[in-house]
Design an enzyme around this catalytic site. Structure first.
Site, PDB file in Angstrom:
ATOM      1  N   ASP A  33       0.825  -1.207   0.000  1.00  0.00           N
ATOM      2  CA  ASP A  33       0.000   0.000   0.000  1.00  0.00           C
ATOM      3  C   ASP A  33       0.864   1.263   0.000  1.00  0.00           C
ATOM      4  O   ASP A  33       1.935   1.293   0.598  1.00  0.00           O
ATOM      5  CB  ASP A  33      -0.901  -0.010   1.240  1.00  0.00           C
ATOM      6  CG  ASP A  33      -2.040   0.995   1.141  1.00  0.00           C
ATOM      7  OD1 ASP A  33      -2.344   1.444   0.020  1.00  0.00           O
ATOM      8  OD2 ASP A  33      -2.621   1.332   2.190  1.00  0.00           O
ATOM      9  N   ASN A  81      -9.897  -2.322  -6.551  1.00  0.00           N
ATOM     10  CA  ASN A  81      -9.051  -1.587  -7.494  1.00  0.00           C
ATOM     11  C   ASN A  81      -9.597  -1.616  -8.910  1.00  0.00           C
ATOM     12  O   ASN A  81      -9.271  -0.740  -9.728  1.00  0.00           O
ATOM     13  CB  ASN A  81      -7.631  -2.165  -7.530  1.00  0.00           C
ATOM     14  CG  ASN A  81      -6.865  -1.970  -6.237  1.00  0.00           C
ATOM     15  OD1 ASN A  81      -5.934  -2.729  -5.949  1.00  0.00           O
ATOM     16  ND2 ASN A  81      -7.238  -0.973  -5.438  1.00  0.00           N
TER      17      ASN A  81
END
Length: 251
Positions: A33, A81
């Site tokens: 991340d 995503n």
């Protein structure tokens, strides 16, 4: 002030000595991340951050191998995503495919794709499958793409139900016989031990649905560094922290 590299090297060696080799994790999951935020702070594009993060993967896997870890699961593309802008998503998938092919070409690791490739464009999925089929040795590297924890559990139950239906089982029979083991055998990570440790970079302190089924007794470690800036010292700190914990496993 920038810390000289030789001081980092000294610190790394000290950290490594502090880790009990008998208490290191077998399976480590990493939530990669912070690529976009890393790039934003530098005034660069999201694709620059994704590329920098992808270029860092091979180095971190080398550190994991040196630390004696046997399985590493990298979450590189979530089902959430897939809702990003078409342009960013296309670039991200190209970067991921290039990275996975590069990892497979080394021959150093066994590459395993986990996630629902049916959600992906066929050309992208085909590149990942082709890499997965290459013979590899050493540490197993799970690449989680098109992956979401709820989606995985749903997929596992659906596959199990279809198998039992094809075998002629009735709904009542399936309801009576279904158990934890039956679902586990249909997860993407079937045949592998559950992760001992999950590391999330970027300072976010949540799981976001990563490996929901497999992490009942998993230790969690949250690192402030964005993924592109994740250093060997960060990994060693996580391993030292893990080794110092008392794992009660629900007892």
């Amino acid at each position: 002030m920038r810390i000289p590299e030789f001081l980092y090297s000294i610190y790394e060696r000290r950290l490594a000595r502090e880790i009990d080799p008998d208490r290191r994790p077998c399976h480590v999951g990493i939530i990669l991340d912070g690529n976009r935020r890393w790039a934003k702070e530098l005034g660069s594009s999201a694709s620059t951050g994704h590329r920098k993060g992808a270029d860092h993967v091979r180095e971190v896997l080398g550190w994991c191998e040196e630390a004696g870890i046997q399985i590493v699961t990298l979450w590189m593309l979530s089902t959430d995503n897939l809702n990003r802008s078409p342009g960013e998503l296309a670039e991200l998938m190209e970067i991921i495919a290039d990275t996975v092919e590069d990892l497979g070409a080394t021959g150093n690791w066994t590459i395993r794709i986990i996630g629902d490739l049916k959600l992906m464009p066929e050309e992208f999925a085909a590149r990942l499958r082709a890499t997965e089929e290459r013979a590899g040795a050493g540490m197993t590297v799970n690449i989680a793409v098109g992956y979401g924890g709820r989606h995985e559990i749903t997929d596992a139950v659906r596959t199990y139900l279809r198998e039992r239906a094809e075998a002629g089982a009735t709904l009542d029979e399936v309801a009576d016989e279904i158990n934890i083991g039956a679902i586990t055998e249909h997860m993407y990570t079937k045949g592998q031990p559950d992760p001992d440790l999950i590391i999330r970079t970027s300072g976010e302190q949540r799981m976001s649905g990563f490996m929901l089924w497999q992490t009942v007794h998993t230790e969690l470690y949250f690192c402030e560094a964005y993924w592109p800036a994740f250093r060997r010292t960060d990994l060693l700190r996580a391993l030292r922290d893990y080794a110092a914990r008392e794992r009660r496993m629900g007892r």
